[in-house]
Enzyme design. Structure first.
Site, mmCIF file in Angstrom:
data_model
loop_
_atom_site.group_PDB
_atom_site.id
_atom_site.type_symbol
_atom_site.label_atom_id
_atom_site.label_comp_id
_atom_site.label_asym_id
_atom_site.label_seq_id
_atom_site.Cartn_x
_atom_site.Cartn_y
_atom_site.Cartn_z
ATOM 1 C CB CYS A 1 -3.822 3.276 -1.633
ATOM 2 S SG CYS A 1 -4.998 4.607 -1.377
ATOM 3 C CG ASP B 1 0.679 -2.381 6.223
ATOM 4 O OD1 ASP B 1 -0.298 -2.571 6.974
ATOM 5 O OD2 ASP B 1 0.604 -1.701 5.185
ATOM 6 C CG HIS C 1 -1.942 0.990 1.350
ATOM 7 N ND1 HIS C 1 -1.692 2.302 1.687
ATOM 8 C CD2 HIS C 1 -3.287 0.903 1.154
ATOM 9 C CE1 HIS C 1 -2.833 2.969 1.713
ATOM 10 N NE2 HIS C 1 -3.813 2.147 1.382
ATOM 11 C CE LYS D 1 -7.318 -0.580 6.087
ATOM 12 N NZ LYS D 1 -8.246 -0.276 4.993
ATOM 13 C CD GLN E 1 -6.605 -4.569 3.624
ATOM 14 O OE1 GLN E 1 -7.507 -5.388 3.537
ATOM 15 N NE2 GLN E 1 -6.829 -3.261 3.609
#
Length: 404
Positions: A362, A198, A121, A224, A201
């Site tokens: 993104c 990261d 991202h 999320k 997600q």
């Protein structure tokens, strides 16, 4: 087996209509919906214990502080951090990544190397570009293949004594690829490089065990994982967090202030300047409790079924191509229909009550790799159903007929 129809009643928004049609919400990769217990946690804070935290001796301040720190402990246990002070409240994944990148500006020097992956991202690309511009370090990219998987043999070749930092996502937001982060973490540590994952997600689909992974940093967002917007967590190993300088200056992050010198507070407050997002921080703990009540294994089983069923049904449509076909994948399907712009499909299916994401998500380098302007992305959560997938498939077929 989960009672999905009962679970759906926990989410007030799922019962509404959009453009006169029952809402089919397949944009969970952008943000997930919120169960009533999370909404109530926010409301109850403001109704019952609204006060600033860590600073007051009065009762409401103590109650608010206890609730906020209980949320921190809940999250610590959820990700299996060794200490609660390794759990830093942030406004989201982007905030956490930038906090770490800013800290490494005082550590990196010209010629050092930072590795990022080709399926990141923008929020896990741009801060490292800025860091390299500031320090003279060099940004290098771990390439991907046509299936949307990282080429690990190329990653191995990129690692060297110059590698000081590695950062990859746990799961690709655009493709659904689940990266082999344990392998990547272990290889990075062989070269004494620090590594950030990261997890934006990932946290709605799995339960990261940060001690087992042995990552140095793990960042994720609350919104999320069925929690409020404007919330997130940066996990960092105690040694690294002590080494990094504060990201922001102000109240709460100080120990003593004079015009001659300021000394900083201990972890975690060193990185939590100013009045925090108290209500939503408490509600994030409620979201984590809700996930654990449903059960991660149950969530994964339901989403696996949705992914398999959705993939099968969509591939029935002539001219449809799926981008992201990794062996390890979560419940995200990015697709296009030959000769039709993804935005046009998304606009038509919205009129039929279906929320999907269209565009580059993104993640423009991924779209450049496939030489496409973007994709239509259907991202499923455990509260979605096969019947909703059928509705989407028929809507896509209708849109294709209208646009052909």
């Amino acid at each position: 087996m989960l009672d999905i129809h009962k679970i759906r009643t926990d989410f007030p928004i799922l019962s509404q209509k959009v453009n006169g049609k029952p809402l089919v919400y397949f944009d969970n990769g952008a943000t997930s919906q919120k169960p009533q217990v999370v909404i109530d946690a926010i409301s109850n804070y403001y109704k019952d214990i609204n006060a600033n935290i860590h600073r007051g001796v009065h009762t409401l301040s103590q109650l608010a502080t206890d609730a906020y720190e209980a949320s921190r402990n809940t999250i610590q246990n959820h990700i299996n951090a060794k200490f609660s002070h390794e759990v830093i409240f942030t406004s989201g994944t982007t905030h956490g990544i930038n906090l770490v990148a800013n800290g490494f500006a005082s550590i990196l020097k010209p010629g050092d190397e930072v590795l990022v992956s080709a399926i990141e991202h923008h929020s896990n690309i741009v801060p490292w570009q800025m860091l390299c511009e500031k320090t003279g370090a060099v940004l290098k990219v771990i390439p991907m293949n046509e299936k949307g998987e990282l080429i690990l043999s190329e990653f191995d070749k990129l690692l060297s004594e110059k590698t000081k930092f590695v950062t990859v996502n746990h799961i690709s937001n655009a493709l659904g690829t689940i990266n082999p982060i344990k392998y990547i973490i272990d290889k990075a540590h062989e070269f004494d490089a620090a590594i950030l994952i990261d997890g934006a997600q990932a946290v709605s689909h799995l339960k990261p065990n940060v001690q087992e992974l042995d990552c140095d940093f793990y960042a994720f967002s609350g919104h999320k994982m069925f929690g409020p917007t404007g919330t997130g967590i940066l996990y960092g190993k105690e040694a690294w967090l002590n080494k990094l300088p504060p990201y922001q200056g102000g109240g709460e992050m100080i120990k003593e202030v004079s015009f001659e010198k300021t000394t900083y507070a201990e972890l975690p407050h060193k990185f939590e300047a100013g009045t925090p997002n108290i209500a939503d921080g408490i509600a994030l703990g409620a979201a984590v409790d809700y996930i654990n009540a449903i059960g991660i294994a149950n969530i994964q089983e339901q989403e696996k079924e949705l992914l398999e069923y959705g993939t099968k049904r969509l591939l029935e449509i002539e001219g449809l191509k799926i981008f992201g076909t990794a062996e390890a994948k979560t419940s995200v399907i990015s697709f296009n229909i030959e000769g039709i712009h993804p935005y046009d499909i998304g606009t038509i299916v919205d009129k039929l009550g279906i929320a999907v994401r269209t565009g580059h998500h993104c993640a423009q380098p991924i779209m450049n790799f496939f030489q496409i302007p973007g994709t239509i992305r259907a991202s499923f959560a455990f509260y979605n159903t096969k019947e909703e997938i059928d509705v989407m498939v028929e809507a896509v077929k209708r849109a294709k007929l209208m646009l052909s």
